[in-house]
Design an enzyme around this catalytic site. Structure first.
Site, PDB file in Angstrom:
ATOM      1  N   ASP A  23     -38.992 -74.135  -3.563  1.00 38.75           N
ATOM      2  CA  ASP A  23     -38.102 -73.132  -3.447  1.00 38.75           C
ATOM      3  C   ASP A  23     -38.470 -71.847  -4.268  1.00 38.75           C
ATOM      4  O   ASP A  23     -38.844 -71.850  -5.280  1.00 38.75           O
ATOM      5  CB  ASP A  23     -36.816 -73.629  -3.672  1.00 38.75           C
ATOM      6  CG  ASP A  23     -35.375 -72.753  -3.424  1.00 38.75           C
ATOM      7  OD1 ASP A  23     -35.958 -71.902  -2.383  1.00 38.75           O
ATOM      8  OD2 ASP A  23     -34.430 -72.964  -3.680  1.00 38.75           O
ATOM      9  N   HIS A  27     -30.875 -74.605  -9.479  1.00 36.05           N
ATOM     10  CA  HIS A  27     -30.475 -75.981  -8.633  1.00 36.05           C
ATOM     11  C   HIS A  27     -29.612 -76.853  -9.598  1.00 36.05           C
ATOM     12  O   HIS A  27     -29.930 -77.021 -10.678  1.00 36.05           O
ATOM     13  CB  HIS A  27     -31.669 -76.670  -8.308  1.00 36.05           C
ATOM     14  CG  HIS A  27     -32.480 -75.925  -7.121  1.00 36.05           C
ATOM     15  ND1 HIS A  27     -33.816 -76.331  -6.932  1.00 36.05           N
ATOM     16  CD2 HIS A  27     -32.218 -74.805  -6.438  1.00 36.05           C
ATOM     17  CE1 HIS A  27     -34.314 -75.464  -5.994  1.00 36.05           C
ATOM     18  NE2 HIS A  27     -33.259 -74.480  -5.741  1.00 36.05           N
ATOM     19  N   SER A  79     -35.296 -74.307 -11.215  1.00 33.11           N
ATOM     20  CA  SER A  79     -34.927 -75.658 -10.847  1.00 33.11           C
ATOM     21  C   SER A  79     -34.783 -76.549 -12.078  1.00 33.11           C
ATOM     22  O   SER A  79     -34.389 -76.057 -13.332  1.00 33.11           O
ATOM     23  CB  SER A  79     -35.618 -76.257  -9.804  1.00 33.11           C
ATOM     24  OG  SER A  79     -35.203 -77.464  -9.308  1.00 33.11           O
TER      25      SER A  79
END
Ligand SMILES: C[S@@+](CC[C@H](N)C(=O)[O-])C[C@H]1O[C@@H](n2cnc3c(N)ncnc32)[C@H](O)[C@@H]1O
Lengths: 278, 193
Positions: free
Chosen positions: B134, B41, B14
């Site tokens: 995540d 992401h 991310s």
């Protein structure tokens, strides 16, 4: 095998049986949808409605009509917006409309139209181009609930800011607010935009061709189909289009590497707009 | 018959991920003869095509994942902005426009879990820098199905929350800096069974 592996194996067997039950009992055929997608939705419903196992869900598919509807609703992804991917509509406005103009009358098919935003978007562009009145639009989906909403043409007012911006990015020069009436919570699309639209239930998996269509828009539907079904539906489109007719897919969908690829020429590779060869 | 022990790599990152990928791919590029699937992401924008950004690096085949595409060896797939990336049993790719998970679409967990179901013990999963949770669940699934689990050391990661969350959830096969991960990977990728 580890516990987790046994659990997975059982789950996968149950998923297959559930899909079979749907087609055997109700004729809804999800056998060629993405297994990952269908399985994720089944597990989501299982958890939300607190089922002990997928097998218990199969029983309810057979005996409980209410449950069937809940399950089907969760399978379908209905997200849509007006002038979704404005570049696509800009291309329509600049390149495709003039092509449609050359025909004495125009037939358009929105396949998988969901709640209708896409249909109203294109109708607005056809109107602005002065060819709406010689157009016939078929807007189809296999979900009656969304079709009804498409026909009503009522949308939450909080989306309108985004839709207006999309409309402008898609080359819209008029005032977007001329196309709807607003109340406190909703906008109601101008009924003249619906004048040439027929809303109808059509299942791309099981139903047949439409004849002599000049433009098919089928966006963000094939993405959930496996290769086999995707190929079948692309042939259905090929057989529905007149020579030189245009096919517009979603931005992540393609005819490349499909068995229908050689029947089409590419008008815009990135926007996924194709034309049936003469 | 001798075959490679590992048949696919999945990587999730991310915040701070782009730089880490650059480093990692530079290090392992020439060694890669199996598919690598990546979730970074990213917000949808004109420049959100990561495949374009990374293609041309070390001559690897880099592409944006597309539905029904067969997963090919020596190829790097990036999940497109706004879609979950998943792997089907037949080793083809699927994109899902279903709702974001833990505020993320693409979701690392979706890729890791579905890939783990397909590749089982022949999958390597790597969690890099990021400020979300995540990837932790997905990495646990990879471990449960016998795969290899790797996490970037929180000390090195630009954002340590994601590596920390993964380490809390999973007793990993390996934890280290990008350079160390690359060396470890090279060894694993040469392993046969
Ligand atoms: C994500 S929406 C796409 C809406 C719109 N075309 C767009 O791109 O914004 C997908 C739609 O496809 C419909 N659909 C899925 N499978 C179908 C099938 N077999 N036949 C007809 N419609 C289907 C769903 O009911 C849903 O409304």
């Amino acid at each position: 095998m580890t516990d987790r592996e046994i659990e997975l194996e059982n789950e996968n067997i149950e998923v297959e049986l559930l899909i079979e039950a749907l087609v055997k009992k109700h004729g809804f055929d999800f056998r060629d949808y993405s297994r990952v997608h269908i399985k994720r939705r089944i597990l989501e419903v299982k958890q939300r409605l607190r089922y002990e196992s997928i097998s218990m869900m199969i029983k309810d598919i057979i005996y409980d009509r209410e449950f069937l509807n809940k399950l089907l609703l969760s399978f379908s992804i209905n997200y849509t917006e007006m002038f979704r991917d404005p570049d696509v509509y800009l291309f329509m406005r600049n390149e495709i409309i003039d092509l449609l103009r050359t025909f004495p009358f125009v037939k358009i098919w929105h396949a998988g139209c969901s709640t209708g935003e896409e249909v109203y978007s294109l109708a607005i562009m056809l109107k602005e181009a002065g060819i709406y009145n010689k157009t016939q639009i078929y807007a189809t989906d296999f979900n009656d609930k969304v079709l009804k909403m498409a026909e009503d043409g009522i949308y939450p007012i909080e989306y309108v800011k985004n839709y207006t911006s999309n409309y402008q990015q898609a080359g819209g020069k008029e005032s977007f607010s001329d196309y709807y009436i607003a109340d406190d919570n909703n906008v109601i699309m101008d009924s003249s935009l619906r004048k040439k639209v027929v809303f109808a239930n059509h299942n791309l998996v099981t139903d047949g061709v439409f004849g002599e269509i000049h433009l098919i828009m089928c966006r963000n539907v094939l993405i959930y189909f496996n290769k086999n079904l995707q190929d079948r539906v692309l042939h259905l489109f090929k057989d529905s289009l007149c020579n030189g007719g245009v096919l517009c897919l979603g931005t992540k969908e393609t005819i490349e590497n499909s068995t229908a690829e050689s029947d089409f020429e590419t008008l815009d590779k990135k926007l996924k707009i194709y034309r049936l060869k003469y | 018959m001798v075959r490679l022990k590992y048949q696919a790599v999945v990587i999730g990152a991310s915040a701070g991920g782009i730089e880490s990928f650059k480093k990692l791919l530079e290090e392992i590029g020439d060694f890669l003869d199996i598919p690598v699937m990546i979730v970074q992401h990213i917000k949808k924008s004109k420049n959100s095509n990561l495949a374009e950004l990374f293609s041309g690096m070390s001559g690897l085949n880099v592409r944006e994942a597309a539905p029904n595409e067969p997963v090919l060896p020596a190829t790097i797939y990036f999940a497109p902005a706004d879609y979950h990336l998943a792997v089907e049993q037949g080793r083809t790719l699927t994109l899902l426009a279903t709702e974001p998970i833990n505020y993320s679409r693409p979701s690392i967990d979706v890729l890791f879990k579905t890939a783990a179901e397909v590749y089982r013990e022949s999958l390597i999963g790597i969690v890099l820098t990021g400020s979300s949770h995540d990837g932790a669940e997905g990495l646990a699934q990879i471990r449960d199905l016998g795969g290899c689990t790797i996490v970037q050391s929180p000390d090195e990661a630009e954002y340590s929350i994601m590596p920390l969350a993964a380490l809390k959830r999973v007793d990993t096969s390996f934890t280290g800096t990008i350079k160390e991960i690359a060396d470890y990977l090279k060894k694993q990728l040469a392993d046969t069974v």
